[in-house]
Each structure stands twice: as C-alpha cells, then as structure tokens.
Design a protein around this motif. Structure first.
Motif, PDB file in Angstrom:
ATOM      1  N   UNK A 554      24.973  27.821  69.389  1.00 29.44           N
ATOM      2  CA  UNK A 554      24.355  27.592  70.580  1.00 29.44           C
ATOM      3  C   UNK A 554      25.315  26.720  71.507  1.00 29.44           C
ATOM      4  N   UNK A 555      24.771  25.921  72.465  1.00 32.34           N
ATOM      5  CA  UNK A 555      25.726  25.451  73.242  1.00 32.34           C
ATOM      6  C   UNK A 555      26.715  24.331  72.726  1.00 32.34           C
ATOM      7  N   UNK A 556      26.189  23.768  71.632  1.00 30.83           N
ATOM      8  CA  UNK A 556      27.004  22.675  70.840  1.00 30.83           C
ATOM      9  C   UNK A 556      28.157  23.388  70.045  1.00 30.83           C
ATOM     10  N   UNK A 562      32.833  30.403  69.489  1.00 29.50           N
ATOM     11  CA  UNK A 562      32.175  31.104  70.178  1.00 29.50           C
ATOM     12  C   UNK A 562      33.196  32.522  70.675  1.00 29.50           C
ATOM     13  N   UNK A 563      34.428  32.013  71.070  1.00 25.28           N
ATOM     14  CA  UNK A 563      35.490  32.989  71.419  1.00 25.28           C
ATOM     15  C   UNK A 563      35.812  34.261  70.186  1.00 25.28           C
ATOM     16  N   UNK A 564      35.745  33.273  68.889  1.00 23.30           N
ATOM     17  CA  UNK A 564      36.191  34.263  67.768  1.00 23.30           C
ATOM     18  C   UNK A 564      35.011  35.253  67.463  1.00 23.30           C
ATOM     19  N   UNK A 565      33.753  34.572  67.684  1.00 24.85           N
ATOM     20  CA  UNK A 565      32.472  35.742  67.618  1.00 24.85           C
ATOM     21  C   UNK A 565      32.615  36.757  68.718  1.00 24.85           C
ATOM     22  N   UNK A 566      32.720  36.319  69.812  1.00 30.17           N
ATOM     23  CA  UNK A 566      32.786  37.240  70.825  1.00 30.17           C
ATOM     24  C   UNK A 566      33.815  38.641  70.165  1.00 30.17           C
ATOM     25  N   UNK A 615      21.653  40.123  71.541  1.00 28.64           N
ATOM     26  CA  UNK A 615      20.727  39.469  71.918  1.00 28.64           C
ATOM     27  C   UNK A 615      20.345  38.301  71.710  1.00 28.64           C
ATOM     28  N   UNK A 616      20.497  37.879  70.260  1.00 22.28           N
ATOM     29  CA  UNK A 616      20.184  36.636  69.741  1.00 22.28           C
ATOM     30  C   UNK A 616      21.141  35.583  70.297  1.00 22.28           C
ATOM     31  N   UNK A 617      22.494  35.916  70.401  1.00 26.27           N
ATOM     32  CA  UNK A 617      23.590  34.960  70.939  1.00 26.27           C
ATOM     33  C   UNK A 617      23.397  34.961  72.485  1.00 26.27           C
ATOM     34  N   UNK A 618      23.158  36.057  73.100  1.00 27.16           N
ATOM     35  CA  UNK A 618      23.017  35.781  74.595  1.00 27.16           C
ATOM     36  C   UNK A 618      21.889  34.797  75.045  1.00 27.16           C
ATOM     37  N   UNK A 619      20.768  34.809  74.289  1.00 27.33           N
ATOM     38  CA  UNK A 619      19.623  34.136  74.330  1.00 27.33           C
ATOM     39  C   UNK A 619      19.875  32.422  74.030  1.00 27.33           C
ATOM     40  N   UNK A 620      20.809  32.307  73.003  1.00 25.40           N
ATOM     41  CA  UNK A 620      20.756  30.988  72.482  1.00 25.40           C
ATOM     42  C   UNK A 620      22.039  30.315  72.826  1.00 25.40           C
ATOM     43  N   UNK A 621      22.995  30.921  73.276  1.00 26.40           N
ATOM     44  CA  UNK A 621      24.256  30.459  73.468  1.00 26.40           C
ATOM     45  C   UNK A 621      24.744  31.152  74.864  1.00 26.40           C
ATOM     46  N   UNK A 622      24.698  29.908  75.743  1.00 25.88           N
ATOM     47  CA  UNK A 622      25.019  29.975  77.106  1.00 25.88           C
ATOM     48  C   UNK A 622      26.565  30.564  77.443  1.00 25.88           C
ATOM     49  N   UNK A 623      27.580  30.136  76.451  1.00 26.09           N
ATOM     50  CA  UNK A 623      28.998  30.415  76.694  1.00 26.09           C
ATOM     51  C   UNK A 623      29.128  31.726  75.999  1.00 26.09           C
ATOM     52  N   UNK A 624      28.365  32.266  75.364  1.00 22.29           N
ATOM     53  CA  UNK A 624      28.711  33.625  75.018  1.00 22.29           C
ATOM     54  C   UNK A 624      28.667  34.630  75.758  1.00 22.29           C
ATOM     55  N   UNK A 625      29.637  35.284  75.922  1.00 24.19           N
ATOM     56  CA  UNK A 625      29.714  36.301  77.219  1.00 24.19           C
ATOM     57  C   UNK A 625      29.676  37.666  76.452  1.00 24.19           C
ATOM     58  N   UNK A 626      28.424  38.425  76.371  1.00 26.28           N
ATOM     59  CA  UNK A 626      28.082  39.744  75.916  1.00 26.28           C
ATOM     60  C   UNK A 626      28.765  40.746  76.441  1.00 26.28           C
ATOM     61  N   UNK A 627      29.492  41.687  75.494  1.00 26.71           N
ATOM     62  CA  UNK A 627      30.361  42.818  75.829  1.00 26.71           C
ATOM     63  C   UNK A 627      29.399  43.856  76.584  1.00 26.71           C
ATOM     64  N   UNK A 628      28.153  43.475  76.442  1.00 26.33           N
ATOM     65  CA  UNK A 628      26.898  44.570  76.854  1.00 26.33           C
ATOM     66  C   UNK A 628      27.059  44.487  78.598  1.00 26.33           C
ATOM     67  N   UNK A 629      27.091  43.368  78.910  1.00 21.55           N
ATOM     68  CA  UNK A 629      27.265  42.952  80.343  1.00 21.55           C
ATOM     69  C   UNK A 629      28.222  43.545  81.052  1.00 21.55           C
ATOM     70  N   UNK A 630      29.371  43.753  80.579  1.00 18.28           N
ATOM     71  CA  UNK A 630      30.377  44.848  81.183  1.00 18.28           C
ATOM     72  C   UNK A 630      30.223  46.023  81.168  1.00 18.28           C
ATOM     73  N   UNK A 631      29.826  46.606  80.065  1.00 18.90           N
ATOM     74  CA  UNK A 631      29.398  48.097  79.809  1.00 18.90           C
ATOM     75  C   UNK A 631      28.231  48.662  80.488  1.00 18.90           C
ATOM     76  N   UNK A 632      27.594  47.688  80.748  1.00 15.32           N
ATOM     77  CA  UNK A 632      26.218  48.310  81.536  1.00 15.32           C
ATOM     78  C   UNK A 632      26.418  48.192  82.864  1.00 15.32           C
TER      79      UNK A 632
END
Length: 1436
Positions: A554-556, A562-566, A615-632
C-alpha cells in the motif's frame, strides 16, 4: 453326645462309607443344630481339605463329581453366614497352608491347560478366603503365597481369554491385587518387593493390562468399571514395586554411574541395575505368544516410562529421565531388526511401534526433559544424538500411511529443528512432496507437521532456506507422473497462513528463488519432456500460492520494496509467462501431447496469477507502476478496453484459446479466470459503459459461461478441495460452476436470456443430485456441485438477481410439468394449458387473460376453476410411480426453501395453480404414505403462499368458493382410493394442514370483503351436496373410507363455522345483506350437526373419537352457546319464553364417551387437546350438564386417571400439562369449596405413607402431578384458606416422594412461597394464624434438611432453589420467627452450592434479589458456616 461325635467321625473317616453318604453327613453336620462336635467347624473343614489334598497327591481315588462336590462343600462353608458369625464372635478357624497351596496349584494348572473342571467352585473358595479378613491372613502372612496366587490368576486371564469363568476370575484378581497393594505399602524391604514384582508379577500383569486396554473382553464378559479398576491396580503395583522413591539412588547408580555412599548402601547394595532387570524381563520372548509379544512390549514401554516420570521427575533429574527413556526405548523391536526385516514389517506393526514412540516423545516434550543448551553444555549433546538417530530411522523408513509417523516427526521438530535439518530434503520428499496419502486422518497429521515446519522456519526467519530444500526436491529427477498435486487443501492452507505473516522482503526472496529455479532448471528443457512439464506445473502452483498469499503493498510500503516488486513482476511476465505461452502450438492438433497440456496448464495458471496480483497492486498501491500500462498503450489506440494479458497480440490469444478449448483442465479454468478479470477491469475503467464495452462484456460473460454446457452435461460425483492446483478433468466441472456462482452478481446483467435459463436449469439439476453427491465428499470440507448450488439457493442475493430467480422459478414449473405429463400426455395439457407456460412474460399477463373487469372490480372469469373442476369431477388421476412421486417431493422441498411470501403476483398465481393442480390430480397414487406426504407438502406450501404479500392476486383468477370446492372434491374422491387407517398419523396431519389452508382462504375473504355472500353461499351449498354424496356413498363403500370422507367434511364445516361464527357474532356483515350470513351460518351448523350424528353412528365400533370429530363438536357447542345466550338476552328484553339449547343429547353423549376415553387419548396430542377444549367448554355451560351426578366429580376422576395410568409416560404428561392446567383452573374457579375439598382429599390419599409402604409408586406420582396442577391454579377466598390449612399435611407427606425430583421441587417451592406469603408482616390484622404458619415453617425447615441429606441428587438444583427463595423474599417482610426457620433451611441448601454456583447467583440475579442474596450469604458465612466449623473443631 459322645456317641453322636464318635459316629460322625467314624463315618467320615471310614472306608466303607460311600462318598455320597459322607458328603450328606458332612452337610447335615454343618447345618444341624442337633449335631454337637467339639470344634465342629474346624473338624469339618479339615476333613474336606484332607480329602482334597489326598486326591491331588494321588493317595485317594475319587470320581470327578465327588471332587467337585467337595470343593462346593468348602465354598459353602467359606461363604456361610454361620461361619461369618463365628468369626465375628471371635472364634478362630485355621485354613492350613495345604489348602491355599492346593488352590494355587489348581489355578496354575488351569492357566496352562485351560481345563475348567471344578474352576467355578475353586474360584468361589478363593474369593471367600480373600473377602474374609479373618481367613485372608493365611495369604497376607506368607507373602509368597499371595504373589504366586496373583501370578497364576493373571496368567489364567491372559492365556484363557474365552473362558466361561472370566468374570469370576477378574473379581478374584481384583481382590488379590487389593490385598497385595496393602502388603506392598507396608513392606519396608524394597529389594524383596522389587524381586517379587519383577520375578513373578511383571510379565503377567503387563500382558493382562495390554489385553484389558485393547478391549479383549466385551462389556458382556467383563464390567467396564472392573476392567478400569484392575488396570489402575496394576499400575499402582508397578509404581510401588519397581519405581519406589527409595530406589532413586539405585537408578542413578545404574543410569548415571553415580556410586552410592556407604551410609546409603544398606539393603540396596545388592539391588544393582533395576531398569536393566525390568527391560530384560520385558523383552524376554518366552512369556507370551510371538504374535502378541511386540505389542505387549510396546504398550508396556510407554506405561513404564510414564510411571518412571511420575516417581522421579524432579528438578535436576531430567537427564536421569532421558537415560531411562533411552534404555526403555531400546526394548522396541524397530531398533533391533535388520534393514530387510524392517522393510518386511506390516502397516499394523509400524502403527503399534510408532504410537509408542509418539507417546514417549510427547512425555519428553511436555515434561521439559530436553533442554538444548543444557544438553550441549553438560552432556555433550547426548540427547541430541539420540533424537538425531531416531529421526534418521524414521525418515529412512518412511511410513506416510501412518498418522503417528507424522506426529513423531512433528514432535522432533518442536524439540529442536536441527534434529531434522540434516535430512530436511528427505523429510520434505517423504512427508509431503512425494507422499501418497489418501486417508483423511493421515492428511490431518501431515498438515500439522507441515504447519510446524513452516512456523518453525518462519520464527527463525529462514523461510527462503526451507524453500531451497523444497525446490531441490521438486526439481530432482523423479517419476513425476506418480506424484500427487503438491498443494492440496491441507498443505496449501498451512502455507498460506505462514506466508501471510512473513515480511515483504522474505516473500520477495522466496519468490525470486522459485523464479530463478524455474528459469534455470526447468524452462530450458521443457520441450517434449513430460517430467519437466510436470515440474513446471508444480513450480507454477507454488508461485501461485506465494503470490496470492503475500500481504498487499500500500502507500505506506517503503519505496525500495515497491520497486523490487515491480522488477520481479516485470521479470516474471517477460522471462517466464511469455516464454511458456510461446511453447504452445499455433494450431490445435487432433490430440495434444500430455507435456503440451501440462505446459499449457502452467502457462495459463501463471498468466491468471500475474494479472490478479497486478490488478491488486495497482488498486492498493498508488506508487506501483504496472507494466501493463506501458504494454497496452498501443492497444488503447485501437480500443479503450483492456486485454486478457498485456503485451500479447489478440491473434496469439485466439490460437491459445483454440488449443485450450479441447480439454477440461486447469488451463481452461485459468482462461475463464482471465476473462473474469477482464470483465472486472472493463467495469472499472469504462464508465459510463459504451456500446463497445457492453458488447465486450456480453461476449466475455458468454465465454465464461460457455463450456459449462459441456462440462455439466454429465453428472459428476467428484469433489474439489478448492485449490487451483488440483483442478483436473474430474474436478473441472465443480471448479467452473463454483467460479460462475461466485461471480453471478457481476455476470448476470450481461448474460442473454437463454444463458440465464441455462444457469437456472443447471442450478436445479445439481440440487437434485444430492444422493449421488453425498458419498463423494466423505464428510470432508470439500466443494461439490450440490454444496455450491445449495449455497446459492440460500443466499440472500439470489432473490435480488431477478432474471435468474424468475428463470429458476420457471425451471421448477417446467420440471414438475414434465413429470406430470409423463403420467398423462393428452388430457392434462388440453385441460390445463396454462400449467405448461414456460415463458415468464406470458405468465405476467395472466391477470388480463383470466380476469374480467366489471363495475364491481376485477373478478375471475372461472376458466381455470372450470377446467380443474371438470378434471376432479371426472375422477381424473395421473398415475405416477413411486420414483416420480419422490422426484416431485424433492422439487417441493426446493420450493419450500424459496421465499414464497415475497413472490411477485404473476409467479405467486402460477405457483398457487401449480401446487393446487398437483395436489388435486395426484390424490391416491400407488404408495399411500408417499401420496399423503406429497399432499401435506402441497397444502403446507399453499398456506405459506397465501401468507405472502401477493396473496390477493389469486382471487383475480379464482373465487375462494371455487378453490374450496376443488380441494374438497378431490380429497373426498381421493379418500376412497386411499387404503389407510382412520387414525393414520399422516392422514391426521393432512386434515390439519388442509383445515389451516381453508381457514386461511376464508379469513382473507372476510378481510378483503370480497363477495362474502356469494362465496360463503357457494361454499355452504357445496358442503350440503357433499353431505348427500357421503350419505349416498355410505351404502356402497367400506366403512373405513366413509369415515375418511366424513372427517374431511367435518374439518371443512368446522373451519367454516370457526370463521363465520365470530364474524356474524360481531355483526360486521355488509349492509346490503344483513340476514344472509347468519342464515348461512345456521345452515352450516345444521349440516355439521347431521355430519356429527352420522360419524358418531358409524364410528361406534370401539374406535376412539377422532380429533376432527372433537374439533367439530367443540365448534358446534361454542357457536350454539353463543347464539343461545344472545337469543336469551333478546328474549329477556321481550319477556318471552326461553328457547332450549340445541343438540344437548349429542353434547352429553360426547361428554360421556370422553370421560372413559380420556386416558387412551393422551397418546395423541391433537385429539387430547381437542378433548380438553370440549370438556372446558362443556363444564362452563350448565345448560348441557346431565341432571344426575356431579360434572366436576366425573371430570376430576377422569383427569386423575390420566395422571395415574402407567401407559401415559412422564414425557406425555409434561407435554399435556398446559392443557390440563387450563382445564383444572376453569374447574376450580367455577367449582365449589366441596369440589376443592375432594381434590385435596385425593392428593393427601396419594401422598399417604401407606402408598409408599405398599410400593404404590404410581399413586404417589399421580398425587404429586395433581398437586402440581392444583398449585398452579389461582385460588382466592375460602378456597385459598382451605388449601392453606392443608399445607402442613402436604409438606409432611412430601418426605415420601423425593424420587420425583422435578415435580417434588415444583410443589415444594410453591409451598415455601405460600408459607412466606402467609408469614409476612401485615399492616393491619391479627396474628391468630401465626402458630399455623410457624408449624408450616418448621416443616419447611425439616424438608430442607431432608434435601440436604440427599446432596448428590439435589446438588444440581441447589442454586435455583436459592434463587427462587431470594426472588420471593424481596417481595415480603417476614415475621422474625418465620424468617429464622425458613432461612435455616436455606442455609442447608447453600451448603450444597459450590463456588461457581455462588458466582452464578451473583451474576444472574436481578438487582433487588442480588442485594437480598448478598445479605443472605453474608449471614450464612457469619453464623451458619462459622457454627459448623466450630462444631467440627470441637469434635476433632
């Protein structure tokens, strides 16, 4: 006298006297008072003993029956009251050692040979000696004789388990053990005790205890209490003989190499190695059968170690206890066998050994015997090496089918994880990944072990280290096709719980570890390799579990995490998911290879998992930048709607879908999940929905539903554990149906009408497959088709999905119609075409189709009524088989779960007509009981419908009179076909349900004032025609069928009069027809009177009055009385002659018959309640009373017979008490003082002491029941005084009836309340009656003292008695003398209360009563308890 003496002696010793005569003479000499011999008892006993000794030493030849009679003679002497009296008076009788030695020898022979000759008498003799203190001295004085006896007895029980004297043998063993334990406690020489126990008793007692624990003897052979007592005695004997406190130094010397000091040598100096002695005796192979030896040793090891711990486990002795464990552990067979012998052991052998190992390890764990630091520092890890050796043995000889094997490993892991860590890979393989476990208990044990494993490594922060070993086992060369799914329900649940508690860094470490192993070891060699494909599926399941069960960011969350998760998400999509999808073939072949299917499952599972987590990370964590956004981004130029998986072309997905469509497998399920994710993302992104979005949503929803038509076309009996990794061809239908039902609220708005109908049909079909599904789940918490469908049916959301709910309602109608049509295709569909309407839109227009609108509003056009009436009158019947009727009943059960009271009007009318039609055209099918059950269910559901909000809509299609005629006509004709008895319980239930339904219809008719005169007129006219029909049929049909139809007619007339009577009496009829309804009521009364006369005439053949008859005559009397009394008021006003009451003769006949039948009717609650209502009404109507005799007296004696006859059980009386109490209260209120005196006299006669002396318990019990009814009646004035004056006699008579505890307490508490009420301080009034009150108070105190003596029986009631007293005490202020007496009694009840009882009273009493109780308890402690303590000290 000398001649008598010498004659007996000579004859007993003479060789010429036959043994028959000798035995008769000896018996006569023993019992006769005329035979005088000096020391006669000793002489006769010695003669019998010498004769037996001579026989067994072969100095005398005797026949077997003479020997047996000699033993019986000795037994008679030993058990005679004469001998007991002589010994009690101080006379000495010597048994002689030769007799007890002979007994010991015979028991020893029996243990070896099994010959039961003379054993019964011999054991009786032994029991007589052991149970007589003056005689048992011969055993207790020579301890070796008692030890030998006990040894022989135990061996006899062990070696001859099927003997006829088993029960007798154990009684003697119990006595012998009691005496030996007494001697053992007094023995000062521990060496002698130890030698006796280990040398003679250890082996037989351990075998005997093992057999007792194993249930060798049934309850019929051996009392359970005796078995438990003997086992306890054996344990006490071993504790006192082998593990005495003064032997601790010997055990230390043996096990710890500690030399004893000279001052402690004493008698113990020669007692060396006691545990070794015990172990040597234990493992000796010659003391029991080979087949029994290992199990005896195993159970004995656990027992001996427990006794050792009980005796010597103290601070500082932990290492000694470990040494004892190691020595006893060495007795187990598993430590001595060679490798090939261990492999040859059966499952049962391993189970026996492992259960003991489990017990021993639990002793270690629960008693803190193993301390890791102390073991390493002080004892050079001696314990660790021992447990390590045990762990190697367990892991090298895996027993995954034995639950105890898992529990042993779990305990070792709890002791120290390092014990198992060197073999961690083998442990994971044998206990989890490669284990083949089918049995439920074994799976639970495996689950606990895996849970302990993960929890331990989580606490150590070494979960990645554990997963390294898991991955090593998964990726090592193995026969993958033989492996079961790794993450089934149990292990998956455990792993999920562990992962949820881990910090994100450890999760990411583990995730990266699995990802790296997948890429390096499996992915490069997947092509055409089935083993690698299976490994990829295992790793995919593991990745799915890790990703789905990590705590969401989440945001906290810190930015580095978060970067490692991405990075991990990007790496997984690009380096794993896409390469796996690329391996799938471009075009589907005829039959894909198995490795391709497994790769497909792996690829789709990871795709679905990745999209869900993204989808869960995109909804709950505003700082997570989904790779799906670039690919779509490129895709969004074409369409604003999301894709299934970013970065993959739509053309490629079509090929994947074409390939996956060929199989029902995990990949297909995951593809559905991907489409579901797409639906959710579309709903989130597109708002408001465009035409393109709506089109896509409809397509996706149809695709998700799509294959359900194929997968659910055949019935399945499989069950699914809910884990994605276990989805296969057999569980796919369940998983797919679960997916659909779980997301119906999302999917339903976008499904076409045909798809909705199909979902409804699947829902109904899977609900009706319950019998096939019951055996599949096997009581496991698994998912089945039926469970999923049942959950949907009972969900509060189901009615909210209106399209599905409507379609489901129509599916039920269609299924019912198809079953009905199978019995008759032609006429039914022609006569009732509306019944087969399948379109709910057509049903919605029924009101305009079947109703006409006129000046008086909406009225029925009677098309439906005419169709149904024509079918019923033509005696039309659908012939259904029993199986078809059961299917209809199953559908009715489904209907009953729906919210029938909230149906919309069209469906309400449709279901009303459906249920009504099924009820009237299936009456009297082949199976009467099933047919009755079906009718009861139909009419019960019709009643439920008519309680609903749309009930009035039925009256726009049908008149109430039409429904009345249809129902009665069908039932009257059907009753002729039903081959049942008049008093059949199901038939009586049907009458009750039909009556309720008809009453409901007429009540609503009055409520809405819908053509009252028209409807009631038609109903009355129809019933008059039914009367003629019944009379016409009575000459042709059998009497039983006539009675059935008469009961139906009576029920209908009764309900008509019950509804119309109060309405007419309150004069609420419409103004346009003021006289019509009273006339109709009068007609109904005349018809009911005629029907009652007919029933009473035809039912006079010894039958009891049926409930329908009783309800009818009660209603007739009630309405008759109401009209008669209203007419009397009018006559008095007009000063005219009084009109006589009608039907008096009928009422008096029913009254007379009921007085005699009332006890017999008590077994039928419905008939009995109807009888009580009639009697109550009859008693309150003096106009109908007979001129001769007292009605009160007759009714009282009849009620008393109900309470007295033994056929009426206590439970029935308890159920009937409210009705009896109401009748009794009315009788006493309207009766005279003389009537009450009659009741009091009857009570006192029943409570008379003479009844108890004569054991006339039924009279006593009936008096208590009568008293209970009497005390529940409100009395005042002279009647209350009469009861009060009889209270002393009643209280006294209650020392007699304490056995009837609930009734007794009820009566006694009411008497206590009466004493408190009369003993209160009055503002104005004399104290003339105080002496009587004080006498009653003294009797109350005495009764409390009697209760206190019976503490065991009354202890459970004591807090409630106190609560009742304080509740009543807060209402009155007592005279001090009365209060002191009653309070002294309450103190005795407080003596029975435990501390939890006191706390319960303090917490549960109301505030006012709580204050009274605090004061009472304070006085109790201050005065009563202190007085008791003082008396106790004085006595001491």
């Amino acid at each position: 006298m000398a001649a008598v003496y010498s004659g007996i002696s000579v004859k007993l010793k003479s060789k010429t006297t036959s043994w028959e005569d000798k035995l008769k003479l000896a018996h006569f000499a023993w019992i006769s008072h005329q035979c005088f011999l000096p020391n006669k008892e000793q002489v006769l006993l010695d003669w019998a003993r010498q004769s037996l000794v001579a026989f067994y030493k072969k100095k005398l030849e005797l026949k077997e029956d003479i020997v047996e009679r000699l033993w019986i003679y000795v037994d008679n002497i030993l058990h005679s009251r004469k001998l007991q009296n002589l010994l009690k008076n101080g006379k000495t009788i010597n048994l002689q050692i030769s007799l007890v030695k002979m007994i010991n020898e015979r028991i020893s022979e029996f243990s070896l040979s099994g010959s039961e000759r003379n054993m019964c008498a011999l054991l009786n003799c032994c029991q007589g000696i052991l149970s007589t203190p003056a005689l048992v001295v011969i055993y207790t004085a020579k301890q070796e004789l008692l030890v030998a006896l006990l040894s022989h007895l135990c061996w006899s029980a062990c070696r001859q388990p099927e003997s006829a004297v088993t029960a007798q043998l154990f009684e003697v063993i119990h006595l012998a053990l009691s005496h030996y334990l007494s001697i053992q406690q007094q023995q000062a020489n521990p060496r002698r005790v130890f030698v006796d126990v280990t040398g003679h008793l250890l082996q037989p007692c351990l075998v005997l205890r093992h057999l007792l624990s194993g249930g060798t003897w049934t309850q019929g052979q051996l009392r359970q209490v005796l078995s438990r007592d003997v086992r306890s005695q054996i344990e006490a004997m071993l504790r006192g003989g082998v593990f005495r406190p003064d032997m601790l130094s010997s055990y230390k010397e043996e096990l710890l190499d500690q030399q004893q000091s000279d001052s402690k040598m004493g008698t113990m100096k020669s007692l060396l190695a006691p545990l070794d002695t015990v172990a040597t005796r234990l493992i000796g192979a010659d003391f029991c059968k080979p087949c029994l030896h290992s199990s005896v040793v195993a159970s004995s090891v656990a027992l001996l170690y427990r006794l050792f711990l009980d005796s010597y486990l103290k601070d500082g002795n932990q290492f000694l206890c470990f040494k004892a464990l190691a020595r006893l552990f060495g007795c187990l067979r598993m430590l001595h066998l060679q490798e090939d012998q261990l492999k040859a052991l059966s499952i049962s052998d391993w189970t026996t050994e492992l259960l003991v190992v489990e017990q021993l390890l639990n002793f270690v764990a629960s008693n803190n015997i193993y301390n890791v630091a102390a073991d390493r520092i002080r004892h050079e890890e001696a314990q660790f090496h021992f447990y390590r050796h045990l762990a190697e043995l367990l892991i090298n000889h895996s027993q995954a089918s034995v639950p105890a094997w898992f529990r042993c490993l779990k305990t070792l892991m709890s002791l120290n994880h390092l014990i198992l860590e060197p073999d961690l890979d083998d442990l994971l393989s044998s206990a989890w990944i490669d284990a083949e476990i089918m049995e439920f208990r074994t799976k639970k044990a495996q689950e606990v072990l895996i849970d302990t494993l993960f929890q331990t490594y989580a606490k150590l922060r070494q979960v990645p280290r554990l997963f390294e070993e898991v991955l090593r086992v998964i990726c090592c060369p193995a026969a993958e096709t033989l492996r079961q799914p790794m993450l089934t329900s149990g292990p998956s649940t455990v792993l999920c719980a562990c992962l949820l508690e881990l910090p994100p860094n450890q999760i990411l470490d583990t995730w990266s570890l699995v990802l790296e192993k997948f890429q390096s070891v499996v992915l490069p060699w997947l092509q055409s390799d089935l083993d690698m494909a299976l490994k990829s599926l295992s790793l995919s399941s593991l990745l799915h579990c890790i990703m789905f069960n990590m705590r969401s960011l989440d945001s906290s969350t810190p930015v580095p995490i978060i970067r490692r998760m991405q990075c991990v998400m990007e790496r997984m999509l690009g380096d794993l998911v896409k390469p796996l999808l690329a391996l799938l073939p471009g075009s589907p072949g005829p039959e894909p290879e198995l490795w391709v299917q497994k790769v497909s499952d792996s690829a789709l599972l990871l795709s679905y998992t990745w999209m869900q987590v993204d989808a869960m990370l995109s909804l709950n964590c505003g700082q997570y930048h989904s790779v799906a956004e670039d690919l779509t981004k490129d895709a969004l130029k074409v369409s604003n709607l999301p894709s299934l998986l970013p970065g993959l072309e739509a053309q490629h997905w079509k090929k994947v879908e074409q390939f996956i469509a060929q199989s029902n497998s995990l990949s297909r399920y995951c593809l559905k999940q991907l489409y579901l994710q797409k639906v959710k993302r579309t709903l989130l992104q597109a708002s408001p929905l465009s035409e393109e979005a709506l089109h896509t949503l409809r397509y996706d929803a149809a695709y998700i539903l799509g294959s359900v038509k194929d997968s659910l076309s055949q019935k399945t009996v499989a069950s699914w554990d809910g884990q994605v990794g276990t989805v296969c061809a057999s569980t796919y239908p369940i998983a797919h149906w679960h997916l659909i039902v779980s997301n119906l609220t999302i999917l339903i708005p976008y499904l076409c009408l045909d798809d909705v109908r199909y979902v409804a049909s699947v829902l109904l079909r899977t609900l009706s497959t319950s019998k096939a599904q019951e055996g599949a789940a096997d009581e496991k918490p698994y998912i089945t088709l039926e469970k999923v469908s049942t959950a949907l049916l009972h969900s509060p959301l189901f009615p909210e999905m209106q399209s599905l709910h409507s379609a489901f309602l129509m599916c039920i109608v269609a299924r019912c119609s198809s079953i009905l049509c199978s019995g008759d295709q032609g006429l039914l569909s022609q006569q009732l075409p509306w019944l087969f309407e399948k379109d709910c839109t057509v049903v919605a227009h029924w009101e305009t189709r079947f109703a006409k609108v006129g000046p008086e509003g909406v009225e029925p056009r009677r098309e439906i009524a005419q169709s149904l009436l024509s079918l019923v009158k033509s005696d039309f019947l659908i012939h259904l088989e029993e199986e078809q009727l059961e299917s209809l009943l199953g559908l009715l059960q489904v209907i009953s779960t729906l919210h029938l009271d909230s149906l919309l009007p069209p469906y309400h009318v449709h279901y009303f007509l459906l249920l009504l039609s099924m009820a009237v055209i299936t009456v009297g099918c082949s199976c009467p009981s099933l047919s009755l059950q079906f009718l009861v269910t139909c009419y019960r559901l019709l009643s439920c419908l008519q309680r609903g909000k749309s009930a009035r809509s039925v009256f726009r299609v049908l008149y109430v009179s039409d429904v009345f005629e249809i129902v009665l006509t069908s039932l009257l004709q059907g009753s002729i076909r039903l081959l049942i008895k008049v008093d059949d319980p199901m038939w009586l239930h049907l009458l009750q349900v039909v009556g309720t339904f008809l009453e409901q219809l007429m009540q609503m008719l009055i409520q809405i004032k819908l053509s009252l005169v028209l409807n009631f007129g038609k109903i009355t006219a129809f019933l008059s025609r039914c009367k003629l029909y019944t009379e016409a049929a009575s000459s042709k049909q059998l009497e039983n069928q006539i009675l059935l139809s008469s009961q139906l007619l009576l029920v209908a007339l009764t309900k008509l009069c019950q509804v119309l009577g109060p309405f007419v009496r309150e004069r609420r009829q419409p103004h346009e027809a003021p006289a019509a309804l009273p006339k109709l009521l009068q007609q109904a009364l005349l018809q009911m009177s005629a029907a009652l006369q007919l029933c009473s005439t035809s039912g006079a053949g010894g039958r009891h009055l049926p409930s329908a008859f009783l309800s009818a005559v009660t209603t007739l009397l009630e309405v008759d009385l109401s009209q008669h009394r209203r007419d009397r008021v009018a006559e008095i006003a007009q000063v005219t002659d009084r009109t006589p009451l009608s039907h008096v003769a009928l009422y008096q006949d029913v009254y007379t018959q009921l007085l005699s039948e009332l006890p017999a009717l008590a077994g039928n609650a419905q008939s009995f309640q109807a009888a009580l209502r009639f009697l109550t009404l009859f008693f309150l109507a003096p106009e109908v009373h007979p001129k001769k005799g007292s009605v009160f007296t007759s009714m009282f004696h009849s009620v008393r017979r109900v309470l007295t006859v033994p056929e009426v059980s206590a439970q029935i009386i308890q159920d009937l008490e409210p009705g009896l109490g109401a009748l009794f209260a009315q009788m006493l209120e309207a009766g005279t003082t003389e009537d009450l005196a009659l009741v009091m006299q009857s009570v006192l006669q029943g409570l008379d002491v003479g009844c108890a002396w004569r054991a006339d318990l039924q009279a006593v019990l009936s008096a208590v029941r009568l008293l209970k009814l009497l005390l529940s009646c409100p009395l005042s004035g002279e009647k209350a005084s009469l009861l009060w004056r009889a209270c002393p006699q009643i209280v006294t008579a209650l020392t007699v009836v304490l056995k009837a505890l609930p009734s007794f307490l009820n009566c006694f508490n009411r008497l206590v309340f009466s004493v408190m009420h009369e003993g209160r301080q009055k503002d104005k009034g004399s104290t003339d009656d105080l002496p009587v009150v004080l006498e009653c108070a003294r009797l109350v105190e005495r009764m409390y003292s009697h209760i206190a003596i019976r503490a065991e029986e009354f202890a459970v009631f004591s807090p409630f008695m106190v609560a009742q007293y304080v509740t009543e005490a807060q209402k009155v202020t007592l005279y001090p003398a009365v209060k002191d007496l009653v309070q002294e009694g309450i103190y005795l009840i407080l003596d029975l209360c435990t501390e939890p009882d006191i706390q319960f009273l303090r917490a549960s009493l109301q505030p006012g009563a709580r204050d009274i109780f605090k004061e009472l308890h304070s006085d109790y402690l201050k005065y009563h308890k202190a007085k008791q303590e003082g008396e106790r000290r004085y006595t001491a």
